[in-house]
Each structure stands twice: as C-alpha cells, then as structure tokens.
Design a protein around this motif. Structure first.
Motif, short mmCIF file in Angstrom:
data_model
loop_
_atom_site.label_atom_id
_atom_site.label_comp_id
_atom_site.label_asym_id
_atom_site.label_seq_id
_atom_site.Cartn_x
_atom_site.Cartn_y
_atom_site.Cartn_z
N PHE A 1 0.83 -1.20 0.00
CA PHE A 1 0.00 0.00 0.00
C PHE A 1 0.87 1.26 0.00
O PHE A 1 0.58 2.24 -0.69
N THR A 2 1.96 1.24 0.78
CA THR A 2 2.86 2.40 0.84
C THR A 2 3.48 2.67 -0.52
O THR A 2 3.51 3.82 -0.99
N ALA A 3 3.98 1.62 -1.17
CA ALA A 3 4.57 1.77 -2.50
C ALA A 3 3.54 2.25 -3.51
O ALA A 3 3.82 3.10 -4.36
N GLY A 4 2.31 1.74 -3.40
CA GLY A 4 1.25 2.14 -4.33
C GLY A 4 0.88 3.60 -4.17
O GLY A 4 0.68 4.32 -5.17
N ILE A 5 0.76 4.08 -2.93
CA ILE A 5 0.44 5.49 -2.69
C ILE A 5 1.55 6.39 -3.22
O ILE A 5 1.30 7.41 -3.88
N PHE A 6 2.80 6.01 -2.95
CA PHE A 6 3.93 6.82 -3.40
C PHE A 6 3.95 6.91 -4.92
O PHE A 6 4.13 8.00 -5.49
N PHE A 7 3.73 5.78 -5.60
CA PHE A 7 3.81 5.81 -7.05
C PHE A 7 2.62 6.55 -7.66
O PHE A 7 2.74 7.12 -8.75
N ALA A 8 1.48 6.57 -6.98
CA ALA A 8 0.34 7.36 -7.46
C ALA A 8 0.71 8.83 -7.52
O ALA A 8 0.36 9.55 -8.46
N ILE A 9 1.46 9.30 -6.52
CA ILE A 9 1.93 10.69 -6.50
C ILE A 9 2.96 10.91 -7.61
O ILE A 9 2.96 11.94 -8.28
N VAL A 10 3.83 9.91 -7.83
CA VAL A 10 4.88 10.04 -8.85
C VAL A 10 4.27 10.16 -10.25
O VAL A 10 4.80 10.92 -11.09
N ILE A 11 3.18 9.47 -10.53
CA ILE A 11 2.53 9.58 -11.84
C ILE A 11 2.11 11.03 -12.09
O ILE A 11 2.31 11.58 -13.18
#
Length: 300
Positions: free
Chosen positions: A76-86
């Motif tokens: 979940f942490t990696a997913g949230i971070f990558f959502a911001i990166v997109i």
C-alpha cells in the motif's frame, strides 16, 4: 524468526537483495544531493520525487521480504507513493516545456491525440482535442485524482482488513477486495492515459531533454510494479506456483514478486542516475522558433 528458517543459499539471497536495496538508497541520496545543487528550484522537487520511485519500491519490497506480515502495508505504501509520482511525471513534462503558459503558446494551434494507450490505443476514430487551458486542466485532474483517491482506497482497505472483512488474495464477487481492486484499476488506467496523451504531444519537443528514456523508465516501473506483481499473484492464487512447505502458494508468489522487484528497481535506480544526470540543452526560446518559421516560409 524468518532468518532462522532459511538455509545457507536462502540467507545468501536475502543478504544480497538487502545489499542491493541499501546501494539503491545510497545511489538515490547521492543523486538527490546532485539534483538539489544543480537543478533549478522550480524543477528540483519534482525530479527528486520521480527518482525516488524505484528506491522506495525496492525498500518496501525488502521490508516485506524480511517481515511477511507487513506485506499489505508495504504494498500500500509503494502504491500510494507511485500514485503521486505519476502526477509528478505529468507536471515534469509541463515544466520542461517552460510551464503551462509557454506550452500553450508553443502548441496554440495544436491538438491532443487521445487515441493512445492504455485506454484508447485501438480507438483511432476518436477526434483530436484542441490544446487549451481547459484540456490541460482535465489532464492534470486525470493524474491528480489517482494521487488523491488511491490513499483513500488504501485507508478503506486497512479499515476493512482490521475488521476481518478484507483479504488481499480473496477476489470472489462477494468480497470487497475485488471491487476495490477494480475501482483502483480504473483510476490507474485513467492516470496513465493522461500521461500518455501529453507525452505523445511533447516527446518531439523534449527530445533534447531525454524525455523518451525518462518515459521508458517510468513505464518500466508501472509494468513491473503493477502488471508483473498482479500476474504473479494470480498464478499463486490459482496454485500455478506450487507451495513449498512451510510456504504456501500465495506466500511463495509474494516472495517471488518482492525479490524480482528489488533486483529490477535496483537496475532502474542506477539507470535513472545516468539518464537524469546527463546534460542536455534547454529548449529554444519562442522568439527563435518564430524567426525560423518565418525564414522557412520566405524560402522558395
């Protein structure tokens, strides 16, 4: 403990993957210091965010590998971070064009081709959309909604999990995990579509700024972190990946996905350092472009 249950090759593998994660973190820190010193302040934070995607995913995968019970939280942490990166990647492309005002001036008579992946690559009959402040706003919304709603869905998943109503691998029709994953998939595709539309238009203009290898690295992270992990988990759920006591099929699938991600994100971190550090020329001022266009019109 986990380390006590490993044989010698297993301990060597875990130690090697942990070392690769630490090296990726050190490479990122060194790169962040370089970006902070050399890159203009208007682009600094965006580029650091984008470069942090691979080492963050590598770190969360390493933590999940050593502490299996934390897998849901690390994912979940990696997913949230990558959502911001997109969203940051879309903003970086606009910044590299000189900002929104200059982008609109450069493409004032241009149009966005919306028949692009991952949503509409086969719909060639779709009309081209004029490049205006309004269309740019909606493209930004397309990525920003993912950065906002993904944390909300993650929070909902954690609340349901703590109440015993959410199982990561249970994708039956009556379980909330299936519907949350479907909704998250729609949000992901919408965000990737917005980035793809802008990239298709600006890639020739930003070719001097290595936008194609930067976009390729971003795409690799998307494919490896989402598609690869999803496929491995589907194989594990269907028992295609066999169990190996004391590990079940799902546990083995999780380990395989995490270990692959650590190695892949290590390589992407190293390659990103080369791509983002390579010196490139600034875009030509609009006045020069106007003069060149005038000269071409006057030429017989």
């Amino acid at each position: 403990s986990l380390s006590a249950g490993l044989d010698l090759p297993g301990r060597f593998l875990f130690a090697t993957l942990t070392l690769m994660t630490l090296i990726a973190i050190l490479v990122f820190i060194e790169e962040a210091v370089y970006i902070y010193r050399k890159i203009p302040s208007s682009k600094r934070s965006i580029i650091i965010w984008i470069n942090a995607a691979a080492p963050v995913i590598s770190t969360t995968s390493c933590i999940g590998m050593w502490i299996p019970r934390s897998t849901m939280f690390t994912d979940f942490t990696a997913g949230i971070f990558f959502a911001i990166v997109i969203h940051k990647f879309l903003m970086m492309m606009i910044k590299e064009c000189g900002g929104q005002k200059l982008l609109l001036r450069r493409f004032e008579n241009g149009r966005f081709a919306i028949s692009t992946g991952p949503c509409c690559c086969c719909c060639l009959c779709l009309p081209r959309v004029p490049i205006t402040r309004r269309t740019l706003f909606w493209l930004k919304v397309g990525t920003f909604q993912f950065a906002v709603f993904r944390p909300v869905l993650v929070f909902l998943s954690v609340v349901l999990w703590s109440n015993g109503n959410y199982a990561l691998y249970n994708l039956s029709l009556k379980e909330p995990a299936l519907w949350i994953n479907i909704f998250m998939g729609v949000l992901t595709l919408t965000a990737l579509w917005a980035v793809g539309i802008v990239f298709r238009k600006v890639r020739s203009l930003l070719n001097c700024k290595n936008i194609i290898p930067k976009f390729a690295l971003y795409q690799f992270i998307v494919i490896l972190n989402h598609l690869q992990t999803t496929i491995i988990r589907m194989f594990a759920t269907q028992k295609i990946i066999p169990c190996a006591p004391p590990l079940s099929s799902t546990a083995r699938g999780t380990y395989i996905a995490q270990q692959l991600l650590i190695m892949e994100m290590f390589l992407i971190t190293v390659i990103s350092r080369v791509v983002y550090r390579r010196k490139y020329h600034d875009l030509e001022p609009l006045e020069c472009m106007d003069e060149e266009a005038g000269d071409k019109k006057q030429a017989p």
